[in-house]
Write an enzyme that holds these catalytic residues in place. Structure first.
Site, short mmCIF file in Angstrom:
data_model
loop_
_atom_site.label_atom_id
_atom_site.label_comp_id
_atom_site.label_asym_id
_atom_site.label_seq_id
_atom_site.Cartn_x
_atom_site.Cartn_y
_atom_site.Cartn_z
N GLU A 250 0.83 -1.21 0.00
CA GLU A 250 0.00 0.00 0.00
C GLU A 250 0.86 1.26 0.00
O GLU A 250 0.56 2.23 -0.70
CB GLU A 250 -0.94 0.00 1.21
CG GLU A 250 -1.98 -1.11 1.19
CD GLU A 250 -3.06 -0.91 0.14
OE1 GLU A 250 -3.02 0.10 -0.58
OE2 GLU A 250 -3.94 -1.79 0.03
N ASP B 246 -4.36 -9.88 -8.30
CA ASP B 246 -4.69 -9.04 -9.45
C ASP B 246 -3.51 -8.28 -10.02
O ASP B 246 -3.14 -8.43 -11.19
CB ASP B 246 -5.82 -8.08 -9.08
CG ASP B 246 -5.57 -7.35 -7.76
OD1 ASP B 246 -4.60 -7.67 -7.06
OD2 ASP B 246 -6.36 -6.44 -7.43
N GLU C 187 -18.23 -6.59 -2.61
CA GLU C 187 -16.84 -7.04 -2.53
C GLU C 187 -16.67 -8.46 -3.06
O GLU C 187 -15.68 -8.78 -3.69
CB GLU C 187 -16.34 -6.92 -1.09
CG GLU C 187 -14.83 -7.09 -0.94
CD GLU C 187 -14.04 -5.90 -1.46
OE1 GLU C 187 -12.81 -5.90 -1.28
OE2 GLU C 187 -14.64 -4.99 -2.08
N GLU D 237 -12.06 -0.19 -9.95
CA GLU D 237 -11.68 -1.13 -11.01
C GLU D 237 -12.66 -1.17 -12.18
O GLU D 237 -12.25 -1.22 -13.35
CB GLU D 237 -11.51 -2.54 -10.41
CG GLU D 237 -10.21 -2.73 -9.65
CD GLU D 237 -10.20 -2.05 -8.29
OE1 GLU D 237 -9.11 -1.87 -7.71
OE2 GLU D 237 -11.30 -1.71 -7.78
#
Length: 634
Positions: free
Chosen positions: A210, A355, A459, A478
């Site tokens: 992050e 991902d 989610e 996304e």
């Protein structure tokens, strides 16, 4: 009394449709469910064709390989049999095709201007309130109109503490969005605030992934935009700027380096303390995306400052993960032990935990030109197509269910569960980047159908039960990102309508007193008091760009890509030049022939959308109707 009449009408409708299905397709009690009493069926559960031997067969359905990986025989549609007396089940959806054409086939310029203004207002409503009520803290609590920093009273609250490091996260993450919106003066003011107020000498334990994508990536992007007049925004240099953002980026990266030390595999620890390094109680487990999605930011930093250290550790982690892939399927798992190299989670998919690993294999190749990166991406993509993909072979032709990418066991390709998560909605955008536009069109339509049903993306969504498994939506970008990239690839007005639906849903369901709040429950639309930084850095940015055809990013001759956090990075020949020798003397040499079909080669096999299709639906009406039904829209 009125609601009773509605219920009676619905029952009559269900009975009527059941009888029609029985007459048209021979669907009856022998198919394993009780018609006409139960019409809550999924297409992938219905076996519409019968074999001569009395056994049922499914036409390229998602569920046909629930208990196995499938082979060529599984992919054969029984509908192709000449002696089959039954109609194709797609004829169920050959209704009023004009319904979709009427809604999606055009988008007036006046409406585009209006949506662009709405996206801009959305950004500034969140940004201005962050600056008013929250700065210099990391995030804005949009309901209470207060700032939020790390949860110092509960260090184990990693949902907060992995992201918030007490370093004005939202301001840093938003820097290049200000330029995208054309606000050079506020960009300059924000840069000065970062230079004057931000320090990474903090007793904060943050997630390496992050901190890399949100902070390091944004600092690097803003530095490049400030110092390189060749980028799409032109000369936006700041007087007396002395590379301070680059120095901050370097300082942060140095503080992240201890994560790569004392690991037997070279795969980094998931967290570091910015003052003291890896915490003594740190776990030895990390996810594939977290460890393998550092190469873009670390690689650019190395090439900007001429120090190979950062790219070397990031590339070593990618190679270490790559060596652990299955010999049978070529797939990687989700969670790995950094000391033993054993897979803790054997699930392989395209969503959370995996991902951006695939995303950065391709984007690293585009930026740095390292053929090893594209070789790994090609091999990964082949394994994904062979073992994760279900549904009919072609997106816009043929029988069977639409394409879907499921979660499987990395060692045998068997389906492990029947849910997909919202992060997987990034994949149509990656397909566009790789030139597989037709496949991207079909997969994107599935996520958009889920959005239409709930006004958000849960989610986790269970495609077999047609219901959310995990109900919250934290304003993720996304689907918007993939919508934007598909519009850039096709210029089809359908994607402007998708963007408008998303924009209006956010305005209706997420807007609160001081910003936009996480949806706690996508059905009842209850909220959580949190506005994550990616809402401003990605969601609003992609929505604005979708409707702004004249943005400098779209007019510039210089090319660029977005990082996984949506930060603008020019594709620059500087990044394809190293000031050091090869990273490893044992590195496999990849020949030009091996990458001759790469996304930027002369004989690229990118799907091209014919000009005439820009004014028709990107996906045929019958398939759109099919997908809408499969997520429970009717």
């Amino acid at each position: 009394m009125q609601w009773r009449s509605i219920v009676v009408a619905l029952v009559v409708l269900r009975l009527t449709v059941s009888c029609l299905l029985w007459l048209a397709f021979g669907l009856g009690p022998s198919w394993g469910f009780n018609f006409p009493l139960n019409l809550n069926f999924n297409l992938h559960k219905i076996e519409l064709f019968k074999q001569d031997d009395g056994e049922s067969a499914k036409a390229n359905s998602w569920s046909q390989r629930l208990h196995g990986h499938g082979d060529a025989q599984c992919r054969t549609s029984c509908a192709n049999k000449e002696d089959s007396p039954k109609k194709s089940y797609l004829s169920l959806f050959e209704g009023d095709r004009d319904e979709y054409d009427r809604r999606y086939s055009s988008f007036p310029d006046t409406l585009k201007i209006k949506m662009k203004g709405m996206a801009k207002d959305m950004f500034y409503f969140g940004y201005d309130n962050y600056m008013k009520y929250a700065f210099p803290e990391d995030e804005l609590n949009p309901i209470d109109c207060q700032g939020r920093g790390p949860d110092v009273l509960n260090p184990s609250n990693i949902n907060i503490n992995d992201v918030l490091g007490n370093y004005s996260l939202t301001l840093i993450d938003t820097l290049d969005t200000l330029l995208v919106l054309g606000n050079v003066s506020e960009f300059h003011r924000a840069v000065k605030l970062v230079i004057d107020t931000v320090s990474f000498d903090k007793d904060s334990t943050v997630q390496v992934f992050e901190a890399n994508i949100r902070i390091l990536g944004s600092l690097i992007s803003a530095h490049i935009l400030l110092t390189d007049p060749k980028h799409p925004f032109g000369n936006v240099g700041l007087e007396d700027y002395d590379n301070e953002l680059l120095h901050l980026a370097h300082d942060l990266a140095v503080r992240l380096l201890p994560a790569f030390e004392n690991t037997s595999t070279g795969i980094p620890y998931p967290r570091v303390n910015l003052k003291s390094g890896v915490p003594p109680d740190s776990i030895n487990e990390t996810c594939t995306a977290g460890a393998g999605s550092l190469l873009v930011e670390f690689g650019i930093l190395s090439r900007l400052i001429g120090d190979s250290t950062f790219e070397w550790v990031a590339r070593r982690a990618v190679r270490a993960l790559w060596k652990l892939r299955s010999n049978e399927t070529g797939l990687l798992g989700n969670v790995v032990n950094i000391q033993t190299g054993q897979w803790v989670s054997k699930q392989s998919g395209l969503g959370a935990g995996m991902d951006s690993f695939y995303e950065y294999l391709l984007k690293s190749y585009i930026l740095f030109g390292e053929k090893e990166d594209y070789r790994m991406f090609q091999a990964s993509y082949e394994s994904i197509q062979n073992h994760l993909r279900r549904g009919r072979e072609s997106c816009n032709e043929g029988e069977g269910d639409p394409p879907l990418y499921v979660n499987v066991n990395m060692f045998n390709g068997q389906i492990m569960n029947t849910w997909i998560d919202s992060l997987q909605a990034f994949f149509p955008g990656l397909l566009v980047l790789n030139g597989d536009v037709e496949e991207a069109i079909c997969l994107h339509a599935f996520y958009y159908a889920i959005w239409k049903r709930f006004g958000a993306l849960p989610e986790r969504y269970n495609w077999q039960l047609q219901a959310p498994d995990v109900l919250f939506y934290p304003l993720r970008p996304e689907l918007v990102e993939s919508t934007y990239l598909l519009y850039q690839a096709t210029k089809n007005p359908f994607y402007l309508h998708v963007g408008m639906d998303i924009l209006e849903s956010l305005e209706k369901n997420a807007k609160v007193r001081c910003g936009y709040a996480t949806l706690h429950h996508v059905v009842d639309k209850s909220k959580e008091d949190r506005m994550e930084s990616f809402f401003l850095s990605e969601t609003c940015k992609y929505l604005y760009l979708l409707f702004d055809d004249d943005n400098p990013l779209h007019k510039s001759e210089n090319k660029y890509i977005f990082t996984t956090e949506g930060h603008v990075v020019p594709i620059d020949k500087r990044f394809r030049e190293k000031q050091w020798n090869d990273l490893s003397p044992c590195e496999k040499v990849v020949t030009d022939q091996e990458t001759s079909n790469g996304p930027f080669s002369n004989n690229s096999n990118c799907d091209r959308i014919p000009e005439e299709r820009r004014y028709s639906l990107p996906l045929k009406s019958v398939y759109m109707r099919q997908i809408d039904h499969m997520v429970g829209l009717f």
